[in-house]
Design an enzyme around this catalytic site. Sequence first.
Site, PDB file in Angstrom:
ATOM      1  N   ASN A  16     -10.324  -4.110  14.682  1.00 12.32           N
ATOM      2  CA  ASN A  16     -10.435  -5.502  14.245  1.00 12.32           C
ATOM      3  C   ASN A  16     -10.229  -6.429  15.441  1.00 12.32           C
ATOM      4  O   ASN A  16     -10.015  -5.970  16.561  1.00 12.32           O
ATOM      5  CB  ASN A  16      -9.429  -5.787  13.122  1.00 12.32           C
ATOM      6  N   LYS A  66     -19.373  14.184  18.209  1.00 10.63           N
ATOM      7  CA  LYS A  66     -20.097  12.924  18.079  1.00 10.63           C
ATOM      8  C   LYS A  66     -21.167  13.069  16.988  1.00 10.63           C
ATOM      9  O   LYS A  66     -21.929  14.040  17.005  1.00 10.63           O
ATOM     10  CB  LYS A  66     -20.753  12.569  19.418  1.00 10.63           C
ATOM     11  N   ASP A 126       1.189   1.967   4.689  1.00 11.61           N
ATOM     12  CA  ASP A 126       1.584   0.579   4.948  1.00 11.61           C
ATOM     13  C   ASP A 126       2.928   0.630   5.678  1.00 11.61           C
ATOM     14  O   ASP A 126       3.964   0.967   5.090  1.00 11.61           O
ATOM     15  CB  ASP A 126       1.678  -0.205   3.638  1.00 11.61           C
ATOM     16  N   LYS A 131       5.514  -6.166  -0.796  1.00  7.68           N
ATOM     17  CA  LYS A 131       5.876  -5.252   0.286  1.00  7.68           C
ATOM     18  C   LYS A 131       7.390  -5.087   0.438  1.00  7.68           C
ATOM     19  O   LYS A 131       7.857  -4.194   1.137  1.00  7.68           O
ATOM     20  CB  LYS A 131       5.282  -5.739   1.608  1.00  7.68           C
TER      21      LYS A 131
HETATM   22  O1  C5P Z   1      -1.650  -6.117   3.569  1.00  7.28           O
HETATM   23  P1  C5P Z   1      -1.841  -6.855   4.848  1.00  7.28           P
HETATM   24  O2  C5P Z   1      -2.550  -6.059   5.908  1.00  7.28           O
HETATM   25  O3  C5P Z   1      -2.412  -8.217   4.705  1.00  7.28           O
HETATM   26  O4  C5P Z   1      -0.348  -7.074   5.351  1.00  7.28           O
HETATM   27  C1  C5P Z   1      -0.053  -7.641   6.572  1.00  7.28           C
HETATM   28  C2  C5P Z   1       1.320  -7.258   7.028  1.00  7.28           C
HETATM   29  O5  C5P Z   1       1.558  -5.876   6.767  1.00  7.28           O
HETATM   30  C3  C5P Z   1       1.464  -7.396   8.514  1.00  7.28           C
HETATM   31  O6  C5P Z   1       2.836  -7.658   8.775  1.00  7.28           O
HETATM   32  C4  C5P Z   1       1.048  -6.025   9.017  1.00  7.28           C
HETATM   33  O7  C5P Z   1       1.600  -5.765  10.301  1.00  7.28           O
HETATM   34  C5  C5P Z   1       1.611  -5.135   7.968  1.00  7.28           C
HETATM   35  N1  C5P Z   1       0.852  -3.903   7.717  1.00  7.28           N
HETATM   36  C6  C5P Z   1       1.395  -2.686   8.073  1.00  7.28           C
HETATM   37  N2  C5P Z   1       0.722  -1.533   7.794  1.00  7.28           N
HETATM   38  C7  C5P Z   1      -0.469  -1.550   7.190  1.00  7.28           C
HETATM   39  C8  C5P Z   1      -1.046  -2.788   6.824  1.00  7.28           C
HETATM   40  C9  C5P Z   1      -0.346  -3.944   7.122  1.00  7.28           C
HETATM   41  O8  C5P Z   1       2.491  -2.668   8.646  1.00  7.28           O
HETATM   42  N3  C5P Z   1      -1.110  -0.437   6.940  1.00  7.28           N
END
Ligand code: C5P
Length: 403
Positions: free
Chosen positions: A209, A287, A305, A342
């Site tokens: 990204n 590849k 997450d 979260k």
């Molecule tokens: O769900 P989203 O990606 O919008 O959440 C953003 C927050 O969660 C940020 O603090 C990001 O660093 C964290 N995040 C994470 N692991 C993931 C997705 C998001 O720590 N797989």
Amino acid sequence: MALAGRRVLLVIGGGIAAYKVLELIRLLRGAGATVAPVLTRAGAQFVTPLSVAALAGERLHSELFDLTSEAEMGHIQLSRAADLVVVAPCTADLMAKMAGGHADDLATTLLMATDKRVLIAPAMNVRMWEHPATRRNLACLQADGVAVVGPDEGDMACGEFGPGRMAEPGAILAAIEAALGAGPLAGRHVIVTSGPTQEPIDPVRYIANRSSGAQGAALAAALRDLGARVSLVTGPAAVPPPAGVDVVRVETAAEMLEAVRGRLPADAAVFAAAVADWRVAQASGQKIKKGPDGPPVLRMAENPDILATVARMGEGRPRLVVGFAAETDAVQQNAAAKRLRKGCDWIVANDVSAGTGIMGGTENAVTLITDAGVEVWPRAAKAAVARQLAARIAAHLAGGAVA
Ligand code: C5P
């Protein structure tokens, strides 16, 4: 008195910013430090020996071959008696001499002879700061372990605008406290995640990204400046990590989670990384080739997450867990819901819609969501947002926070 009993050897270079050093001496003494001033010949063109000595309340050193001084206290001893050597303002010329190992006057000889950490506060015209020679010298000094504070961006005495202004005395004091491990976060460990993740499709392709890692890097630097031991767990970011923090480089979300676990325990954890929500379920070992079957169909799997995992840890959970929420619509509502979902303590929300220029840009406009409610912060440089957030974290860990 954060600096009680500490001794700072202060080398004053020749620049218009030298007048700000008088205020720095006052602040240092107010914080309990003793200041041994060294005025370069060029520095003496901008501030008088008398004002420096009077404010420092100490004998001023200015010439290498000062026989009295050599008899009383040689330059080697002078450089070693300090806990920290500070060069402010540090001119382009002084940076070049330091990087090149010159020792042709008292200041440069002290800098070569010292066995203590050195902190420089560069100050020069914007073109000089951006000159490739200065870039090289800066990289060289940082690689040698020299700490750097500033320069700031703004109007300069020479009439130009840009980076080159010496950091304000308060910021230099904070950097001195950090270098001496005496800031409000001294003794604290903070984990920061930063940058994008790269999820492989095959050995040469990946999904990523647009995150530059700028906000996470700025945050790591701001926490470091308050004295924290910082573990920066970063994906492949465009912005280099700041000096003086422990960097753990990772590529995927799974690696980032493992690295974060490996860095626990921590007093606080700030999750600024733009972690990919999905990875390719089965990345190919070879590849993927174009062929008669048409384009490949990628089956995705959900990534762990990291924020939610750490926020929901029972034992060993950092006291303060901070998440970021990059949203393109209904920013506050989505971010507030995310905080509850979260299980983190604070969410720093920002609007990353295309028109804002925030993702990958130098500025950020954030809303801080805590138990106590919603605070909208004015748009500011990512470094300024980072300093404000770091100060809030320090206040929270000190127990004096409202949120
Ligand atoms: O769900 P989203 O990606 O919008 O959440 C953003 C927050 O969660 C940020 O603090 C990001 O660093 C964290 N995040 C994470 N692991 C993931 C997705 C998001 O720590 N797989």
